[in-house]
Design an enzyme around this catalytic site. Structure first.
Site, short mmCIF file in Angstrom:
data_model
loop_
_atom_site.label_atom_id
_atom_site.label_comp_id
_atom_site.label_asym_id
_atom_site.label_seq_id
_atom_site.Cartn_x
_atom_site.Cartn_y
_atom_site.Cartn_z
N ASP A 1 -2.53 -3.42 -9.58
CA ASP A 1 -2.30 -3.77 -11.50
C ASP A 1 -1.66 -2.96 -11.92
OD1 ASP A 1 -4.38 -5.46 -10.17
OD2 ASP A 1 -5.93 -4.15 -11.30
N GLY B 1 1.03 -0.76 -0.06
CA GLY B 1 0.29 -0.07 -0.21
C GLY B 1 1.13 1.63 -0.08
#
Length: 309
Positions: free
Chosen positions: A253, A223
């Site tokens: 992605d 993150g």
């Protein structure tokens, strides 16, 4: 050329509301529809980075036609298998007041045995002409947990690098086929380990366990804390630029897209990580999943810190 495989394609529908509350009626003040599914998001970012990419997988019905035509409009080649029913819709509700996100992921059609075999043949055909085949996302209903492992073996037999980005049982079984690259996030890796690592040293040991299974490139996305990677035996920590994210859906992605495209170019390990983290950060500043502003990406690329561990 890079090929992406999305077995569980979707329309990603983002709805913006002033303030979201459970059990309430809301008036949507903005709606965005995008061709989605993790592999399709990877394909979109590869194209925005300047790469040539083919998007493959399974689509169904009118939703599937929207997915395929929208990718084609972006200059992405498509090679999908057509299924019965309708490709799923995944809703992302963005609360403008709190900037929070609530996701509702559709079910989608059940994958039939004939489609499993057709997908194996399709991947074999595409792998021959590809430098990298990226397999991303969850398996659809009806697909065996072994499917990614079988596809990885097909890709490897063609002399092509296999990238795997999934979770759950499909991740564990997929590891047995020794993909070239894996990218679990914190939750996916914790599920595989059976516990949540407490600090960077535990994350590093977990990444090393994966690498020791014969995987050349292991990246754990953390993150806002960036990514920890074992690339060809060397350990790295990649620190992202400080940002106030607009929408974090699709950042993983975009990371995979950066690694695949930079890898195809033959970039160094540090450069591959730098591109991947910058692409993820640029995606976080877009309202769409699998979307980057190239100028912003270049700015962020200069700000990423790569630390050798």
């Amino acid at each position: 050329m890079i090929t992406t495989v999305t077995l569980h394609a979707a329309i990603d529908r983002t709805l913006y509301v002033d303030k979201f509350g459970v059990g309430q009626v809301h008036r949507v003040n903005r709606e965005v529809n995008e061709p989605g599914g993790k592999g399709n998001n990877v394909a979109k970012v590869i194209r925005q980075l300047g790469g040539q990419v083919t998007a493959a997988g399974i689509v169904a019905g009118n939703n599937g036609r929207f997915i395929e035509s929208s990718l084609t409009e972006r200059g992405i080649r498509t090679s999908f298998i057509q299924s019965a029913g309708e490709s799923r819709v995944c809703l992302n509700i963005l609360d403008n007041s709190s900037r929070s996100s609530t996701e509702l992921l559709g079910l989608g059609p059940t994958m039939l045995e004939a489609e499993v075999e057709a997908m194996k043949n399709k991947v074999q055909e595409l792998a021959i002409h590809s430098s990298v085949v990226v397999m991303s996302g969850s398996l659809p209903p009806g697909a065996p947990n072994t499917l990614y492992a079988e596809l990885i073996r097909i890709v490897r037999s063609a002399g092509t690098r296999a990238f795997l980005d999934t979770g759950g049982a499909a991740f564990g079984v997929g590891l047995s086929a020794m993909p070239h690259f894996v990218k679990p996030n914190e939750q996916e890796l914790a599920e595989w380990l059976g516990h949540m690592p407490r600090d960077v040293n535990e994350w590093a040991r977990a990444a090393r366990r994966l690498a020791d299974q014969g995987i050349d490139e292991v990246c754990i996305t953390l993150g806002s804390n960036g990514a920890l990677a074992i690339l060809n035996g060397k350990a790295y920590m990649a620190k992202p630029p400080f940002i106030q994210p607009v929408n974090t859906v699709g950042c993983g992605d975009a990371f995979v897209a950066g690694m695949a495209y930079a890898g195809e170019r033959g970039d160094s390990a540090e450069s591959r990580l730098r591109m991947a983290v910058a692409a993820a950060a640029a995606n976080a500043m877009s309202s769409k999943a699998g979307d980057i502003d190239y100028d912003l990406f270049e700015e962020y690329e200069q700000q990423v810190q790569i630390i050798t561990l």
